[in-house]
Design a protein around this motif. Structure first.
Motif, PDB file in Angstrom:
ATOM      1  N   GLY A   1       0.752  -1.218   0.154  1.00 17.82           N
ATOM      2  CA  GLY A   1       0.036   0.070   0.119  1.00 17.82           C
ATOM      3  C   GLY A   1       0.701   1.329   0.024  1.00 17.82           C
ATOM      4  O   GLY A   1       0.442   2.403  -0.287  1.00 17.82           O
ATOM      5  N   ILE A   2       2.250   1.355   0.365  1.00 22.91           N
ATOM      6  CA  ILE A   2       3.062   2.416   0.086  1.00 22.91           C
ATOM      7  C   ILE A   2       4.078   2.286  -1.112  1.00 22.91           C
ATOM      8  O   ILE A   2       4.762   1.051  -1.185  1.00 22.91           O
ATOM      9  CB  ILE A   2       3.609   2.409   1.410  1.00 22.91           C
ATOM     10  CG1 ILE A   2       2.901   2.261   2.809  1.00 22.91           C
ATOM     11  CG2 ILE A   2       4.642   3.985   1.525  1.00 22.91           C
ATOM     12  CD1 ILE A   2       1.950   3.672   2.535  1.00 22.91           C
ATOM     13  N   ARG A   3       4.316   3.419  -1.615  1.00 21.32           N
ATOM     14  CA  ARG A   3       5.066   3.395  -2.966  1.00 21.32           C
ATOM     15  C   ARG A   3       6.590   3.468  -2.423  1.00 21.32           C
ATOM     16  O   ARG A   3       6.697   3.992  -1.285  1.00 21.32           O
ATOM     17  CB  ARG A   3       4.934   4.520  -3.831  1.00 21.32           C
ATOM     18  CG  ARG A   3       3.544   4.421  -4.419  1.00 21.32           C
ATOM     19  CD  ARG A   3       3.365   5.649  -5.222  1.00 21.32           C
ATOM     20  NE  ARG A   3       4.320   5.898  -6.342  1.00 21.32           N
ATOM     21  CZ  ARG A   3       4.387   6.697  -7.298  1.00 21.32           C
ATOM     22  NH1 ARG A   3       3.727   7.822  -7.089  1.00 21.32           N
ATOM     23  NH2 ARG A   3       5.476   6.964  -8.260  1.00 21.32           N
ATOM     24  N   PRO A   4       7.353   2.459  -3.182  1.00 24.42           N
ATOM     25  CA  PRO A   4       8.799   2.691  -2.593  1.00 24.42           C
ATOM     26  C   PRO A   4       9.631   3.992  -2.786  1.00 24.42           C
ATOM     27  O   PRO A   4       9.032   5.119  -3.407  1.00 24.42           O
ATOM     28  CB  PRO A   4       9.570   1.826  -3.797  1.00 24.42           C
ATOM     29  CG  PRO A   4       8.350   0.802  -4.275  1.00 24.42           C
ATOM     30  CD  PRO A   4       7.084   1.827  -4.466  1.00 24.42           C
ATOM     31  N   GLY A   5      10.781   4.443  -2.268  1.00 22.30           N
ATOM     32  CA  GLY A   5      11.285   5.556  -2.307  1.00 22.30           C
ATOM     33  C   GLY A   5      10.760   6.581  -1.131  1.00 22.30           C
ATOM     34  O   GLY A   5      10.801   6.297   0.072  1.00 22.30           O
ATOM     35  N   ARG A   6      10.513   7.769  -1.645  1.00 21.59           N
ATOM     36  CA  ARG A   6       9.933   8.937  -0.520  1.00 21.59           C
ATOM     37  C   ARG A   6       8.909   8.556   0.362  1.00 21.59           C
ATOM     38  O   ARG A   6       8.869   8.717   1.639  1.00 21.59           O
ATOM     39  CB  ARG A   6      10.187  10.113  -1.097  1.00 21.59           C
ATOM     40  CG  ARG A   6       9.978  11.348  -0.198  1.00 21.59           C
ATOM     41  CD  ARG A   6       9.830  12.593  -1.037  1.00 21.59           C
ATOM     42  NE  ARG A   6       9.468  13.930   0.087  1.00 21.59           N
ATOM     43  CZ  ARG A   6       9.404  15.010  -0.630  1.00 21.59           C
ATOM     44  NH1 ARG A   6       9.535  15.176  -1.692  1.00 21.59           N
ATOM     45  NH2 ARG A   6       9.335  15.976   0.375  1.00 21.59           N
ATOM     46  N   PRO A   7       7.880   7.935  -0.337  1.00 25.14           N
ATOM     47  CA  PRO A   7       6.592   7.519   0.514  1.00 25.14           C
ATOM     48  C   PRO A   7       6.826   6.629   1.562  1.00 25.14           C
ATOM     49  O   PRO A   7       6.565   6.835   2.668  1.00 25.14           O
ATOM     50  CB  PRO A   7       5.597   7.174  -0.597  1.00 25.14           C
ATOM     51  CG  PRO A   7       6.082   7.902  -1.980  1.00 25.14           C
ATOM     52  CD  PRO A   7       7.363   7.787  -1.695  1.00 25.14           C
ATOM     53  N   THR A   8       7.867   5.859   1.210  1.00 26.75           N
ATOM     54  CA  THR A   8       8.075   4.717   2.313  1.00 26.75           C
ATOM     55  C   THR A   8       8.963   5.471   3.328  1.00 26.75           C
ATOM     56  O   THR A   8       8.680   5.053   4.593  1.00 26.75           O
ATOM     57  CB  THR A   8       8.933   3.760   1.564  1.00 26.75           C
ATOM     58  OG1 THR A   8       8.277   3.063   0.645  1.00 26.75           O
ATOM     59  CG2 THR A   8       9.350   2.419   2.651  1.00 26.75           C
ATOM     60  N   THR A   9      10.041   6.145   3.002  1.00 27.34           N
ATOM     61  CA  THR A   9      10.618   6.932   3.952  1.00 27.34           C
ATOM     62  C   THR A   9       9.619   7.829   4.869  1.00 27.34           C
ATOM     63  O   THR A   9       9.639   7.530   6.319  1.00 27.34           O
ATOM     64  CB  THR A   9      11.638   7.965   3.394  1.00 27.34           C
ATOM     65  OG1 THR A   9      12.398   7.297   2.442  1.00 27.34           O
ATOM     66  CG2 THR A   9      12.369   8.598   4.440  1.00 27.34           C
ATOM     67  N   GLU A  10       8.766   8.476   4.388  1.00 31.07           N
ATOM     68  CA  GLU A  10       7.790   9.319   5.213  1.00 31.07           C
ATOM     69  C   GLU A  10       6.793   8.401   6.257  1.00 31.07           C
ATOM     70  O   GLU A  10       6.553   8.617   7.206  1.00 31.07           O
ATOM     71  CB  GLU A  10       6.848  10.109   4.129  1.00 31.07           C
ATOM     72  CG  GLU A  10       7.740  11.287   3.520  1.00 31.07           C
ATOM     73  CD  GLU A  10       6.856  11.787   2.398  1.00 31.07           C
ATOM     74  OE1 GLU A  10       5.632  11.352   2.348  1.00 31.07           O
ATOM     75  OE2 GLU A  10       7.305  13.050   1.952  1.00 31.07           O
ATOM     76  N   TYR A  11       6.528   7.202   5.457  1.00 32.62           N
ATOM     77  CA  TYR A  11       5.680   6.144   6.378  1.00 32.62           C
ATOM     78  C   TYR A  11       6.397   5.732   7.560  1.00 32.62           C
ATOM     79  O   TYR A  11       5.785   5.609   8.745  1.00 32.62           O
ATOM     80  CB  TYR A  11       5.253   5.157   5.485  1.00 32.62           C
ATOM     81  CG  TYR A  11       4.321   4.210   6.286  1.00 32.62           C
ATOM     82  CD1 TYR A  11       2.986   4.443   6.302  1.00 32.62           C
ATOM     83  CD2 TYR A  11       4.988   3.137   6.784  1.00 32.62           C
ATOM     84  CE1 TYR A  11       2.096   3.379   7.064  1.00 32.62           C
ATOM     85  CE2 TYR A  11       4.267   2.011   7.306  1.00 32.62           C
ATOM     86  CZ  TYR A  11       2.813   2.075   7.417  1.00 32.62           C
ATOM     87  OH  TYR A  11       1.974   1.295   8.144  1.00 32.62           O
ATOM     88  N   ILE A  12       7.658   5.311   7.146  1.00 35.58           N
ATOM     89  CA  ILE A  12       8.560   4.781   8.445  1.00 35.58           C
ATOM     90  C   ILE A  12       8.635   5.859   9.557  1.00 35.58           C
ATOM     91  O   ILE A  12       8.783   5.540  10.673  1.00 35.58           O
ATOM     92  CB  ILE A  12       9.900   4.307   7.737  1.00 35.58           C
ATOM     93  CG1 ILE A  12       9.441   3.016   6.826  1.00 35.58           C
ATOM     94  CG2 ILE A  12      10.724   3.648   8.826  1.00 35.58           C
ATOM     95  CD1 ILE A  12      10.663   2.277   6.276  1.00 35.58           C
ATOM     96  N   ASN A  13       9.241   7.065   8.793  1.00 35.51           N
ATOM     97  CA  ASN A  13       9.396   8.141   9.815  1.00 35.51           C
ATOM     98  C   ASN A  13       8.163   8.610  10.697  1.00 35.51           C
ATOM     99  O   ASN A  13       8.267   8.789  12.043  1.00 35.51           O
ATOM    100  CB  ASN A  13       9.912   9.269   9.098  1.00 35.51           C
ATOM    101  CG  ASN A  13      10.447  10.465   9.698  1.00 35.51           C
ATOM    102  OD1 ASN A  13      11.226  10.361  10.720  1.00 35.51           O
ATOM    103  ND2 ASN A  13       9.806  11.716   9.589  1.00 35.51           N
ATOM    104  N   LYS A  14       7.069   8.401   9.931  1.00 37.88           N
ATOM    105  CA  LYS A  14       5.928   8.869  10.854  1.00 37.88           C
ATOM    106  C   LYS A  14       5.698   7.588  12.114  1.00 37.88           C
ATOM    107  O   LYS A  14       5.070   7.929  13.145  1.00 37.88           O
ATOM    108  CB  LYS A  14       4.659   8.873  10.087  1.00 37.88           C
ATOM    109  CG  LYS A  14       3.317   9.225  10.555  1.00 37.88           C
ATOM    110  CD  LYS A  14       2.247   9.468   9.442  1.00 37.88           C
ATOM    111  CE  LYS A  14       0.956   9.929  10.277  1.00 37.88           C
ATOM    112  NZ  LYS A  14      -0.289   9.805   9.063  1.00 37.88           N
ATOM    113  N   SER A  15       5.573   6.310  11.510  1.00 41.07           N
ATOM    114  CA  SER A  15       5.527   5.554  12.492  1.00 41.07           C
ATOM    115  C   SER A  15       6.564   5.515  13.764  1.00 41.07           C
ATOM    116  O   SER A  15       6.130   5.456  14.838  1.00 41.07           O
ATOM    117  CB  SER A  15       5.821   4.145  11.691  1.00 41.07           C
ATOM    118  OG  SER A  15       4.898   3.871  10.794  1.00 41.07           O
ATOM    119  N   VAL A  16       7.903   5.898  13.255  1.00 41.10           N
ATOM    120  CA  VAL A  16       8.845   5.954  14.340  1.00 41.10           C
ATOM    121  C   VAL A  16       8.475   6.964  15.255  1.00 41.10           C
ATOM    122  O   VAL A  16       8.815   6.968  16.570  1.00 41.10           O
ATOM    123  CB  VAL A  16      10.297   6.065  13.538  1.00 41.10           C
ATOM    124  CG1 VAL A  16      11.432   6.582  14.884  1.00 41.10           C
ATOM    125  CG2 VAL A  16      10.554   4.800  12.996  1.00 41.10           C
TER     126      VAL A  16
END
Length: 418
Positions: A339-354
């Motif tokens: 459900g998350i595109r690779p690259g920047r969207p993945t970074t933002e998703y992980i960063n938000k979770s952290v």
């Protein structure tokens, strides 16, 4: 935990490791009774009884500082050197490249950490000796030099002792030394509680409530230390030659408390520093004002303590966890979060979770550290460092048991092949 220790003791190899670890820790405690020459500890004890950073320092040294033994500085210089090297690894490209060179790179970084530990120990020993010259029975260049060399050598020996436990024993040697230091003060703490009951400061009902609350806090600490959020990861299928790779599902484990107890230690040192420094000038009006309003347990310092713990939690997590690097590795290896595109969207998703986990972890650390202060003020008893000690003891115990279980699993792998 007890069943794990019992099962590990039945394995000859692990039994040798456990015995070796116990012998090394016994040597550490034996050295805790060897005092530095020409030192009068009665004067130093008066400073430590006032609390502040010196009392905090004495807890982590297992009473070695108040007795001014050869292990007076404990393993603190090594911890400081390790933290400094971790920070420099992210700031200096050469050290960052070295950290990515595998085992050889880690060995070089470990060697640099040892050199830095000796330098910090020498500087800190000199500062302690010059600051507390009044506790020396003879004040000459020879006695000062002897005290500095003795304390520095004690710290270097402890560093070696910890590394020997890590390599040939069970668990992390440095953590176990701190663990034993804190545990060694437990009998005195229990005795102090019963003394509070005897003098009427604490009644039986309050003692029972306190013990029940302590058990609940320990359960909460274990739950948070073990808690993690698992972000699902799916790898794409790819064909290399005649073989197909990928296609499996896995996850990224994000711990609720990534920073451990380090934010509490940093925040404690900074919060207590003004009042501790003011104690060296008892006849100064400004110093008395600082002690009154910035002493440990006041409203101002408690709020500062809370804010600094949360701030350091975010800071330490930011320098030790890199969402950009993780997202890049996922993309390079054909992995993606559903459900998350690779690259920047993945970074933002992980960063938000952290960020969410870090906020919860920081608030939890602050609560565990501040609740003993509040209880101490309400019950008029000294519990100012209970939260920090509890976090360290529980964390080290869990990590040691995990390592034992992992080694037991490695020695029984043949059962899975049959």
């Amino acid at each position: 935990m007890l069943s794990t220790l019992r099962d590990a003791w039945k394995i000859p190899d692990l039994r040798k490791k456990i015995i070796f670890t116990l012998i090394m820790l016994f040597i550490y405690r034996l050295g805790s009774f060897i005092s530095v020459p020409y030192i009068d500890t009665t004067v130093l004890a008066q400073y430590i009884q006032d609390g502040g950073m010196l009392g905090f320092y004495d807890i982590f040294s297992g009473g070695n500082f108040s007795n001014f033994t050869i292990f007076a500085m404990s393993i603190t210089p090594y911890i400081n050197a390790s933290i400094i090297m971790n920070l420099l690894t992210f700031a200096i490209p050469a050290l960052e490249r070295l950290s990515k060179e595998g085992e050889e790179g880690r060995k070089k970084l470990a060697q640099y950490t040892r050199y830095l530990t000796v330098v910090l120990a020498l500087v800190q020993a000199l500062g302690l000796t010059l600051t507390f010259q009044q506790i020396m029975t003879e004040k000459t260049w020879f006695t000062v030099t002897l005290a500095v060399i003795t304390i520095t050598a004690g710290t270097a020996f402890l560093m070696w002792l910890g590394e020997q436990i890590t390599e040939n024993g069970v668990g992390n040697g440095i953590s176990l030394i701190i663990f034993v230091s804190i545990i060694s003060r437990l009998p005195g703490g229990i005795k102090g509680l019963f003394e509070y009951v005897q003098v009427g400061t604490l009644n039986i009902f309050s003692l029972v409530v306190f013990v029940a609350f302590a058990v609940i806090v320990i359960i909460g600490v274990i739950a948070v230390q073990e808690g993690q959020r698992r972000i699902p990861v799916q790898y794409s299928k790819r064909v290399v030659g005649r073989k197909m790779y990928g296609g499996q599902s896995t996850h990224i484990p994000l711990k609720v408390n990534m920073s451990g107890v380090i934010p509490v230690i940093f925040a404690s040192s900074i919060t207590m520093f003004p009042a501790t420094l003011a104690n060296f000038f008892p006849n100064s009006g400004i110093a008395n004002w600082i002690v009154k309003y910035f002493g440990w347990g006041t409203t101002i310092t408690t709020i500062m303590y809370l804010v600094l713990i949360i701030a350091f939690t975010f800071f330490y997590t930011a320098i030790t966890f890199n969402p950009i690097e993780i997202a890049g590795n996922l993309k390079k290896n054909g992995g993606f979060i559903p459900g998350i595109r690779p690259g920047r969207p993945t970074t933002e998703y992980i960063n938000k979770s952290v960020t969410k986990l870090t906020l919860f972890g920081g608030v939890f650390l602050a609560a565990v550290a501040i609740i003993p202060i509040i209880l101490g003020n309400v019950m008029n008893i000294n519990l100012q460092f209970g939260g920090t000690s509890l976090l360290i003891v529980v964390g080290v115990a869990l990590e040691t048991v995990k390592q034992l279980e992992a080694q037991m699993m490695m020695r029984h792998y043949d059962g899975f092949l049959k």
